[in-house]
Scaffold this motif. Sequence first.
Motif, PDB file in Angstrom:
ATOM      1  N   LEU A   1       0.813  -1.215   0.000  1.00  0.00           N
ATOM      2  CA  LEU A   1       0.000   0.000   0.000  1.00  0.00           C
ATOM      3  C   LEU A   1       0.845   1.264   0.000  1.00  0.00           C
ATOM      4  O   LEU A   1       0.445   2.283  -0.568  1.00  0.00           O
ATOM      5  N   GLY A   2       1.995   1.235   0.661  1.00  0.00           N
ATOM      6  CA  GLY A   2       2.830   2.432   0.719  1.00  0.00           C
ATOM      7  C   GLY A   2       3.885   2.316   1.807  1.00  0.00           C
ATOM      8  O   GLY A   2       4.084   1.243   2.382  1.00  0.00           O
ATOM      9  N   ILE A   3       4.534   3.452   2.097  1.00  0.00           N
ATOM     10  CA  ILE A   3       5.585   3.497   3.115  1.00  0.00           C
ATOM     11  C   ILE A   3       5.279   4.602   4.130  1.00  0.00           C
ATOM     12  O   ILE A   3       4.882   5.711   3.749  1.00  0.00           O
ATOM     13  N   LEU A   4       5.457   4.262   5.394  1.00  0.00           N
ATOM     14  CA  LEU A   4       5.385   5.261   6.465  1.00  0.00           C
ATOM     15  C   LEU A   4       6.808   5.507   6.948  1.00  0.00           C
ATOM     16  O   LEU A   4       7.525   4.566   7.310  1.00  0.00           O
ATOM     17  N   HIS A   5       7.226   6.774   6.948  1.00  0.00           N
ATOM     18  CA  HIS A   5       8.599   7.122   7.339  1.00  0.00           C
ATOM     19  C   HIS A   5       8.594   7.800   8.703  1.00  0.00           C
ATOM     20  O   HIS A   5       7.623   8.459   9.088  1.00  0.00           O
ATOM     21  N   LEU A   6       9.687   7.636   9.417  1.00  0.00           N
ATOM     22  CA  LEU A   6       9.837   8.270  10.729  1.00  0.00           C
ATOM     23  C   LEU A   6       9.610   9.772  10.650  1.00  0.00           C
ATOM     24  O   LEU A   6       9.003  10.370  11.538  1.00  0.00           O
ATOM     25  N   HIS A   7      10.053  10.384   9.547  1.00  0.00           N
ATOM     26  CA  HIS A   7       9.894  11.829   9.391  1.00  0.00           C
ATOM     27  C   HIS A   7       8.414  12.229   9.344  1.00  0.00           C
ATOM     28  O   HIS A   7       8.061  13.346   9.729  1.00  0.00           O
ATOM     29  N   ASP A   8       7.555  11.331   8.869  1.00  0.00           N
ATOM     30  CA  ASP A   8       6.119  11.612   8.843  1.00  0.00           C
ATOM     31  C   ASP A   8       5.597  11.813  10.262  1.00  0.00           C
ATOM     32  O   ASP A   8       4.769  12.698  10.519  1.00  0.00           O
ATOM     33  N   LEU A   9       6.058  10.991  11.185  1.00  0.00           N
ATOM     34  CA  LEU A   9       5.606  11.066  12.568  1.00  0.00           C
ATOM     35  C   LEU A   9       6.155  12.311  13.254  1.00  0.00           C
ATOM     36  O   LEU A   9       5.476  12.922  14.087  1.00  0.00           O
ATOM     37  N   VAL A  10       7.385  12.696  12.875  1.00  0.00           N
ATOM     38  CA  VAL A  10       7.953  13.934  13.408  1.00  0.00           C
ATOM     39  C   VAL A  10       7.125  15.125  12.926  1.00  0.00           C
ATOM     40  O   VAL A  10       6.760  16.017  13.712  1.00  0.00           O
ATOM     41  N   ARG A  11       6.809  15.125  11.652  1.00  0.00           N
ATOM     42  CA  ARG A  11       6.034  16.222  11.066  1.00  0.00           C
ATOM     43  C   ARG A  11       4.644  16.339  11.697  1.00  0.00           C
ATOM     44  O   ARG A  11       4.118  17.447  11.880  1.00  0.00           O
ATOM     45  N   GLU A  12       4.048  15.231  12.042  1.00  0.00           N
ATOM     46  CA  GLU A  12       2.705  15.236  12.623  1.00  0.00           C
ATOM     47  C   GLU A  12       2.729  15.512  14.132  1.00  0.00           C
ATOM     48  O   GLU A  12       1.677  15.617  14.761  1.00  0.00           O
ATOM     49  N   GLY A  13       3.906  15.628  14.723  1.00  0.00           N
ATOM     50  CA  GLY A  13       3.997  15.931  16.139  1.00  0.00           C
ATOM     51  C   GLY A  13       3.810  14.733  17.039  1.00  0.00           C
ATOM     52  O   GLY A  13       3.596  14.884  18.250  1.00  0.00           O
ATOM     53  N   ILE A  14       3.903  13.519  16.480  1.00  0.00           N
ATOM     54  CA  ILE A  14       3.763  12.315  17.294  1.00  0.00           C
ATOM     55  C   ILE A  14       4.986  12.125  18.187  1.00  0.00           C
ATOM     56  O   ILE A  14       4.909  11.599  19.293  1.00  0.00           O
ATOM     57  N   ILE A  15       6.130  12.584  17.706  1.00  0.00           N
ATOM     58  CA  ILE A  15       7.366  12.483  18.492  1.00  0.00           C
ATOM     59  C   ILE A  15       7.604  13.802  19.210  1.00  0.00           C
ATOM     60  O   ILE A  15       7.579  14.851  18.584  1.00  0.00           O
TER      61      ILE A  15
END
Length: 320
Positions: A306-320
């Motif tokens: 389906l696709g790729i989830l990258h660590l940077h995505d979570l940083v951008r969304e404020g999860i980290i």
Amino acid sequence: MTPIIAKAREVIQQEAGCIQEMAGFLSDSFEKAVKTVSTCKGRLVISGIGKSALVAQKIVATLNSTGTPALFMHAGDAIHGDLGMIQRDDVVMIISKSGESPEIKVLVPLIKHFGNVLIGMVGNTQSFLAANCDMVLNTTVKQEACINNLAPTTSTTAQMVMGDALAICLMELSGFTGQDFAKYHPGGNLGKRLYLRVADIYRNNAKPAVVTGASLKEVIVTISKSRLGAAVVVSDEGQVLGIITDGDVRRMLEHVDNLTGIKAGDMQHNKPVTIAPDMLAVEALDVLRRHDISQLVVTDDNNGYLGILHLHDLVREGII
């Protein structure tokens, strides 16, 4: 240690000691109060005067956000018209250090006349409030942290802690879950941690894919274009066969002199770490940390890519 640091530590230690002692004040009255509020058909109306009124507002906010309907009523305003807030099925809690404030002495008989159950959170168990309420939550402190033993400091901390204990016990009784919490906290980073799912994020990314027989150049170009640091190796039917990260390519170049004939299948990891699209983003973060990787392959129930989830995505969304 400077005098300022020494005094600050003294204050913290003094308040912490009083809170520890307060644990011993819990009694059948506390348990009865929790059960009464839990089974209440109305709301918990909390009142107070001065600093206790500010504490009351915080406790109301905590209760509302954890599934217990609550309402703040200022004790001073109550005796000038705001008593209309109180409905027949409501439980009322009055917070006071002394239990002897003039406004409290006027308010208590009125509430008793209405027939509502009255809980007193009070720092003086011999007070007017303690003597005239149905249940007592004892928040007695030996001394305020104030150098003159006057400004409400330790006493308001004790009230806050007792309010938290009440709220958490009510959560336990009601079976309040993280999903319930998310419904009341949809905004900000906290809300995202509670409701944002992998499917909400990965679709914004490229979908880098190569077949097993793809050349080294194709692999490098695919990884570079996606800016996700990886390409997924897929079958003709779109099933996930493996993954190649930019790190894999670099390591291969370090150990191989002749690059002729190098194919994707020669570099791929055959068991990439995958995740389902309906997983919470915060759960995806745990998986990334556990495996010490930067990408997760998102797959369907049949291992379809389906696709790729990258660590940077979570940083951008404020999860980290």
